[in-house]
Design a protein around this motif. Structure first.
Motif, PDB file in Angstrom:
ATOM      1  N   PRO A 174      33.463  62.319 -12.523  1.00 35.31           N
ATOM      2  CA  PRO A 174      34.767  61.986 -11.983  1.00 35.31           C
ATOM      3  C   PRO A 174      35.623  63.210 -11.807  1.00 35.31           C
ATOM      4  O   PRO A 174      36.548  63.214 -11.029  1.00 35.31           O
ATOM      5  N   LEU A 175      35.293  64.228 -12.511  1.00 37.37           N
ATOM      6  CA  LEU A 175      36.139  65.403 -12.440  1.00 37.37           C
ATOM      7  C   LEU A 175      36.207  65.963 -11.044  1.00 37.37           C
ATOM      8  O   LEU A 175      37.249  66.313 -10.538  1.00 37.37           O
ATOM      9  N   ILE A 176      35.100  66.057 -10.452  1.00 38.43           N
ATOM     10  CA  ILE A 176      35.101  66.734  -9.176  1.00 38.43           C
ATOM     11  C   ILE A 176      34.619  65.816  -8.093  1.00 38.43           C
ATOM     12  O   ILE A 176      33.731  66.100  -7.338  1.00 38.43           O
ATOM     13  N   THR A 177      35.231  64.750  -8.033  1.00 41.62           N
ATOM     14  CA  THR A 177      34.847  63.815  -7.006  1.00 41.62           C
ATOM     15  C   THR A 177      35.976  63.639  -6.035  1.00 41.62           C
ATOM     16  O   THR A 177      37.127  63.664  -6.390  1.00 41.62           O
ATOM     17  N   TYR A 178      35.608  63.471  -4.854  1.00 38.96           N
ATOM     18  CA  TYR A 178      36.644  63.175  -3.894  1.00 38.96           C
ATOM     19  C   TYR A 178      36.976  61.707  -3.886  1.00 38.96           C
ATOM     20  O   TYR A 178      38.043  61.305  -3.520  1.00 38.96           O
ATOM     21  N   SER A 179      36.051  60.955  -4.250  1.00 40.18           N
ATOM     22  CA  SER A 179      36.340  59.549  -4.400  1.00 40.18           C
ATOM     23  C   SER A 179      35.218  58.902  -5.166  1.00 40.18           C
ATOM     24  O   SER A 179      34.062  59.054  -4.862  1.00 40.18           O
ATOM     25  N   ASN A 180      35.597  58.210  -6.136  1.00 36.39           N
ATOM     26  CA  ASN A 180      34.581  57.473  -6.862  1.00 36.39           C
ATOM     27  C   ASN A 180      34.892  56.001  -6.795  1.00 36.39           C
ATOM     28  O   ASN A 180      34.499  55.212  -7.618  1.00 36.39           O
ATOM     29  N   GLU A 181      35.606  55.677  -5.806  1.00 38.92           N
ATOM     30  CA  GLU A 181      36.026  54.291  -5.732  1.00 38.92           C
ATOM     31  C   GLU A 181      34.847  53.358  -5.553  1.00 38.92           C
ATOM     32  O   GLU A 181      34.932  52.167  -5.752  1.00 38.92           O
ATOM     33  N   HIS A 182      33.775  53.950  -5.163  1.00 37.99           N
ATOM     34  CA  HIS A 182      32.603  53.111  -4.960  1.00 37.99           C
ATOM     35  C   HIS A 182      31.987  52.704  -6.261  1.00 37.99           C
ATOM     36  O   HIS A 182      31.180  51.815  -6.315  1.00 37.99           O
ATOM     37  N   PHE A 183      32.329  53.397  -7.266  1.00 41.49           N
ATOM     38  CA  PHE A 183      31.696  53.110  -8.528  1.00 41.49           C
ATOM     39  C   PHE A 183      32.286  51.854  -9.127  1.00 41.49           C
ATOM     40  O   PHE A 183      33.406  51.816  -9.556  1.00 41.49           O
ATOM     41  N   SER A 184      31.494  50.893  -9.093  1.00 38.61           N
ATOM     42  CA  SER A 184      32.003  49.631  -9.583  1.00 38.61           C
ATOM     43  C   SER A 184      31.833  49.566 -11.077  1.00 38.61           C
ATOM     44  O   SER A 184      30.848  50.026 -11.623  1.00 38.61           O
ATOM     45  N   PRO A 185      32.800  49.007 -11.709  1.00 41.26           N
ATOM     46  CA  PRO A 185      32.692  48.828 -13.141  1.00 41.26           C
ATOM     47  C   PRO A 185      31.560  47.869 -13.469  1.00 41.26           C
ATOM     48  O   PRO A 185      31.157  47.072 -12.645  1.00 41.26           O
ATOM     49  N   GLY A 186      31.141  47.975 -14.641  1.00 43.66           N
ATOM     50  CA  GLY A 186      30.071  47.105 -15.051  1.00 43.66           C
ATOM     51  C   GLY A 186      28.766  47.581 -14.462  1.00 43.66           C
ATOM     52  O   GLY A 186      28.575  48.744 -14.184  1.00 43.66           O
ATOM     53  N   THR A 187      27.887  46.668 -14.307  1.00 45.92           N
ATOM     54  CA  THR A 187      26.603  47.071 -13.776  1.00 45.92           C
ATOM     55  C   THR A 187      26.719  47.323 -12.304  1.00 45.92           C
ATOM     56  O   THR A 187      27.033  46.432 -11.539  1.00 45.92           O
ATOM     57  N   PRO A 188      26.496  48.521 -11.949  1.00 43.66           N
ATOM     58  CA  PRO A 188      26.618  48.845 -10.545  1.00 43.66           C
ATOM     59  C   PRO A 188      25.489  48.220  -9.764  1.00 43.66           C
ATOM     60  O   PRO A 188      24.359  48.144 -10.249  1.00 43.66           O
ATOM     61  N   PRO A 189      25.801  47.802  -8.607  1.00 38.09           N
ATOM     62  CA  PRO A 189      24.750  47.275  -7.746  1.00 38.09           C
ATOM     63  C   PRO A 189      23.708  48.342  -7.504  1.00 38.09           C
ATOM     64  O   PRO A 189      23.976  49.528  -7.605  1.00 38.09           O
ATOM     65  N   LYS A 329      44.323  64.001  -0.141  1.00 42.74           N
ATOM     66  CA  LYS A 329      44.706  65.311  -0.650  1.00 42.74           C
ATOM     67  C   LYS A 329      43.649  65.788  -1.627  1.00 42.74           C
ATOM     68  O   LYS A 329      43.059  64.991  -2.352  1.00 42.74           O
ATOM     69  N   PRO A 330      43.468  67.039  -1.658  1.00 38.81           N
ATOM     70  CA  PRO A 330      42.578  67.571  -2.700  1.00 38.81           C
ATOM     71  C   PRO A 330      43.223  67.370  -4.057  1.00 38.81           C
ATOM     72  O   PRO A 330      44.441  67.441  -4.204  1.00 38.81           O
ATOM     73  N   LEU A 331      42.388  67.142  -4.987  1.00 39.30           N
ATOM     74  CA  LEU A 331      42.916  66.891  -6.331  1.00 39.30           C
ATOM     75  C   LEU A 331      43.416  68.184  -6.940  1.00 39.30           C
ATOM     76  O   LEU A 331      42.817  69.240  -6.786  1.00 39.30           O
ATOM     77  N   ASN A 332      44.482  68.047  -7.622  1.00 39.64           N
ATOM     78  CA  ASN A 332      44.982  69.210  -8.326  1.00 39.64           C
ATOM     79  C   ASN A 332      44.299  69.319  -9.682  1.00 39.64           C
ATOM     80  O   ASN A 332      43.458  68.496 -10.057  1.00 39.64           O
ATOM     81  N   ALA A 333      44.673  70.308 -10.386  1.00 44.39           N
ATOM     82  CA  ALA A 333      43.988  70.585 -11.649  1.00 44.39           C
ATOM     83  C   ALA A 333      44.118  69.419 -12.616  1.00 44.39           C
ATOM     84  O   ALA A 333      43.139  69.019 -13.262  1.00 44.39           O
ATOM     85  N   PHE A 334      45.279  68.906 -12.693  1.00 40.00           N
ATOM     86  CA  PHE A 334      45.465  67.820 -13.648  1.00 40.00           C
ATOM     87  C   PHE A 334      44.699  66.581 -13.231  1.00 40.00           C
ATOM     88  O   PHE A 334      44.166  65.845 -14.065  1.00 40.00           O
ATOM     89  N   MET A 335      44.658  66.351 -11.966  1.00 35.81           N
ATOM     90  CA  MET A 335      43.903  65.198 -11.499  1.00 35.81           C
ATOM     91  C   MET A 335      42.422  65.353 -11.829  1.00 35.81           C
ATOM     92  O   MET A 335      41.756  64.391 -12.216  1.00 35.81           O
ATOM     93  N   LEU A 336      41.969  66.522 -11.672  1.00 33.55           N
ATOM     94  CA  LEU A 336      40.572  66.762 -12.018  1.00 33.55           C
ATOM     95  C   LEU A 336      40.361  66.548 -13.506  1.00 33.55           C
ATOM     96  O   LEU A 336      39.369  65.937 -13.932  1.00 33.55           O
ATOM     97  N   TYR A 337      41.293  67.039 -14.228  1.00 37.87           N
ATOM     98  CA  TYR A 337      41.192  66.865 -15.673  1.00 37.87           C
ATOM     99  C   TYR A 337      41.256  65.378 -16.034  1.00 37.87           C
ATOM    100  O   TYR A 337      40.519  64.883 -16.877  1.00 37.87           O
TER     101      TYR A 337
END
Length: 567
Positions: A174-189, A329-337
Motif C-alpha cells: 500500500p505504501l507505493i501504490t497508486y491505487s489499491n482500491e481494487h483490493f477487496s477486503p476479505g477473500t479477494p476474488p 495526485k501523487p501521494l505525498n510522503a505522509f500518504m505513503l506512510y
DNA sequence: GTCCCTTTGAAGCGC
DNA sequence: GCGCTTCAAAGGGAC
C-alpha cells in the motif's frame, strides 16, 4: 516528527529531502521514539477498549501510562534492531547513495538471481520483495518474509483483512501504490489475486491478463523515459520485470523496471483500472494507476457516464472520458506512510475508524526519525517525478472540483459566519483519542504538534525557533476544539516552511489567520542533499542537542497534560 | 448512497 | 511571498 529547519532557506525544502542527522545517539532516541509510538498505540487501544476509562484522571492515567509503555520495549526494539542495522549499512554507503532504503528491504532483496520465469513472467521468488515485511513491523523474526508470500498476494493492500492476517500483508504494497482500491477486503476474488491459487494457496503463473497489471514491462519502453528512480535500479541493469505475453498494461510501462519502481507504479494500479477502458489510458498512451476510472472512483460528475444508460453513444462517451481522465495526485510522503502503516495500526489495535487511525498515524509520523521520514519524502519525491514525467501537462488543479463537490460547497458556506454552518459542518473534531493520550505522543498531529508544549519537535526543530510558539501557549486545547470544519494543516510550502521556521516563524506568519497554526511547519525535512557536509555536521550537533531537549520535554509532558485538562 | 472525519504534504490560486 | 483551499488514502460513522 519535525525536522530541523536550520534556516536553510527555500531551496532547502524544495527537494523534499532531509538531512541525515543520524548519529550514535540517535539509536537510543529512536528506540525511545518508538517506545513512545508504541505507547501511543497502547493508549489508543486501552482507551478504546475500555471506554469508561476516558478522561477520568489525566494525571493518573499519565502516571500509569509511562510504566506501562515500557513494559515490552523489546517487541519494538527487535524490528528496530533490524532497521538500525539497515541504517548502519546505509550510512556506510552514504545516505541514499545505494539503492536500498533501509526500511525498504524489498528494494534490496529482490531475488536477482532468478527473478524471472523462463517465459518472462515474474517468478514467485522475484516477488518476494513484494511480500516482505517492513522491518519496523513486529515481525516475529524473519520467518514472515517468505511465509507471507504463500498465503497472501503481495499486492494485497491494507484493505485486506489485516486484523485477521496482519502479518501477511505487505505494508509496502500500500505504501507505493497508486491505487489499491481494487483490493477487496476479505477473500479477494481470484481475479484479484492472480498470484495465488485461491484453492491451493500456491503461487501460480498468472494469466497474462492478470499478471500484466502488476509487472508488465516493455523491453522497448525501458529507458525511454529517464528513470526517476534510477538510484534504485538494480546494478545489473536488468529489468526486474519482463513483458508478459499479453503485452503491457502497466501503468508505468516504461518505468517499471525495478522492484521499487514496479512497486511504486504498480501497486497503486488497480485491476479495475486495468485499461480495459479508454479513459484509463493516458493521453500519452500510457495507462496509469493514477488515472481513475469514474466507475471505480465514482466521481460525482463522471459517475453517471454509462454507455448503456446514457443517450450518448459509447464513442462519444469514450471521447469525453478520454478528454478528462481523472489523474490522481501523487501521494505525498505522509500518504505513503499512511498506506503502509495503516495496516499495522489496524492490526495492532481494534481501531477501525480511519479518522482515529489517521490520528495515530499522524502522531507516529511525527515520531519517526528523520531517516525514516526521509524515506517517505524521497519516495514521494520520486513519485512526483514519475507523475510529472508521465503527465507533463497534468496539474493538481485538474482534479479540483472532481471530488466531493458538496463538501466544497459546504466549505464555501463555511467561509461565511459560523451561524451558517450546517449541522454536519458542526460535527467536527471528533476526538478519537483521549486528550491525555493525545498529549502522550512526542509530537502529535495538528493540535498536539502545534499546541502542546510537550511537542518537543516543534521547539527543537529550529535553532531559531522559540521553544513554545504563541499558539502553543494560546491554544493548548486546540486539539479538542477545532474552530472550523477543517482547520488543520495549511502548511506552507517547503520553502516557506524553512523560511518561516528559521525566523521564529509560527509566531508571525502561521498564526495570523488560522487558528490551526501549526508547528508541523517545522516538521518539514531539510533536504539533506542541499546541505554541505559541514552544515550537516553542525546540524547533527544541533540535532543531538535537540534530541536531548526532546527527551526533556517528553518528561515534562505530564505538566502539559495537567494544564490541558484544567482548561 | 453520500459525505464527514482525520492526518500531512503538495500544489494552485488570490492578494 | 504568504495564506488559504483542494486533493491525495482510508473506512467507520453519521445522515
Amino acid at each position: 516528527m519535525p525536522q530541523l529547519n536550520g534556516g536553510g532557506g527555500d531551496d532547502l525544502g524544495a527537494n523534499d529531502e532531509m538531512i541525515s542527522f543520524k548519529d550514535e545517539g540517535e539509536q537510543e532516541d529512536k528506540i525511545s521514539e518508538n517506545v513512545s509510538a508504541e505507547r501511543d498505540l497502547d493508549d489508543v487501544k486501552s482507551s478504546l477498549v475500555n471506554e469508561s476509562e476516558n478522561n477520568s484522571s489525566s494525571s493518573d492515567s499519565e502516571v500509569e501510562r509511562r510504566p506501562r509503555a515500557r513494559q515490552d520495549p523489546e517487541s519494538y526494539e527487535k524490528p528496530r534492531d533490524y532497521f538500525s542495522e539497515a541504517l548502519r549499512r546505509q550510512q556506510d554507503g552514504g545516505f541514499f547513495k545505494n539503492p536500498p532504503y533501509p526500511g525498504y528491504p524489498f528494494l534490496m532483496i529482490p531475488d536477482l538471481s532468478n527473478p524471472y520465469l523462463s517465459n518472462g513472467s515474474l517468478s514467485p521468488g522475484a516477488r518476494t520483495y513484494l511480500q516482505m515485511k517492513w522491518p519496523l513491523l513486529d515481525v516475529p523474526g524473519s520467518a514472515g518474509l517468505k511465509d507471507s508470500r504463500a498465503s497472501t498476494p503481495g499486492h494485497l493492500s491494507n484493505k485486506v483483512p489485516v486484523v485477521q492476517h496482519p502479518h501477511h500483508v505487505h505494508p509496502l504494497t500500500p505504501l507505493i501504490t497508486y491505487s489499491n482500491e481494487h483490493f477487496s477486503p476479505g477473500t479477494p476474488p481470484s481475479h484479484l489475486s492472480p498470484e495465488i491459487d485461491p484453492k491451493t494457496g500456491i503461487p501460480r503463473t498468472p494469466h497474462p491478463s492478470e499478471l500484466s497489471p502488476y509487472y508488465p514491462l516493455s523491453p522497448g519502453a525501458v529507458g525511454q523515459i529517464p528513470h526517476p528512480l534510477g538510484w534504485l535500479v538494480p546494478q545489473q541493469g536488468q529489468p526486474m520485470y519482463s513483458l508478459p505475453p499479453g503485452g503491457f498494461r502497466h501503468p508505468y510501462p516504461a518505468l517499471a523496471m525495478n522492484p521499487s519502481m514496479s512497486s511504486l507504479v504498480s501497486s497503486r494500479f488497480s485491476p479495475h483500472m486495468v485499461p480495459h477502458h479508454a479513459h484509463s489510458i493516458h493521453q500519452t498512451g500510457i495507462p496509469h494507476p493514477a488515472i481513475v476510472s469514474p466507475a471505480i472512483k465514482q466521481e460525482p460528475v463522471q459517475d453517471n457516464i454509462s454507455p448503456t444508460i446514457h443517450s450518448k453513444s459509447p464513442v462519444q462517451v469514450k471521447k469525453e472520458e478520454e478528454k478528462k481522465p481523472h489523474i490522481k495526485k501523487p501521494l505525498n510522503a505522509f500518504m505513503l506512510y499512511m498506506k503502509e502503516m495503516r495496516a499495522k495500526v489496524v492490526a495492532e489495535c481494534t481501531l477501525k475508524e480511519s479518522a482515529a487511525i489517521n490520528q495515530i498515524l499522524g502522531r507516529r509520523w511525527h515520531s519517526l526519525s528523520r531517516e525514516e521520514q526521509a524515506k517517505y519524502y524521497e519516495l514521494a519525491r520520486k513519485e512526483r517525478q514519475l507523475h510529472s514525467q508521465l503527465y507533463p501537462g497534468w496539474s493538481a488543479r485538474d482534479n479540483y472540483g472532481k471530488r466531493k463537490k458538496r463538501k466544497r460547497e459546504s466549505k464555501q458556506s463555511s467561509s461565511e459566519p459560523e451561524d451558517n454552518f450546517s449541522s454536519r459542518n458542526k460535527k467536527q473534531c471528533v476526538q478519537y483519542l483521549p486528550p491525555e493520550k493525545m498529549c502522550d505522543s512526542p509530537a502529535s498531529s495538528h493540535g498536539s504538534m502545534l499546541d502542546s508544549p510537550a511537542t518537543p519537535s516543534a521547539a527543537l526543530a529550529s535553532p531559531a525557533a522559540p521553544a513554545p510558539t504563541h499558539s502553543e501557549q494560546a491554544q493548548p486545547l486546540s486539539l479538542t476544539t477545532k474552530p472550523e470544519g477543517r482547520p488543520q494543516h495549511h502548511f506552507p510550502l517547503p520553502g516557506k516552511l524553512s523560511a518561516a521556521s528559521s525566523s521564529s516563524s509560527s509566531s508571525s506568519s502561521s498564526s495570523s489567520t488560522s487558528s490551526s497554526t501549526s508547528s508541523p511547519l517545522l516538521s518539514r525535512p531539510i533536504p539533506f542533499s542541499s546541505l554541505p557536509p559541514s552544515m550537516l555536521t553542525t546540524a547533527s550537533h544541533f540535532h543531538q542537542a535537540a534530541l536531548h531537549s526532546h527527551h526533556a520535554l517528553l518528561q515534562s509532558q505530564p505538566l502539559s497534560l495537567v494544564t490541558k485538562s484544567n482548561d
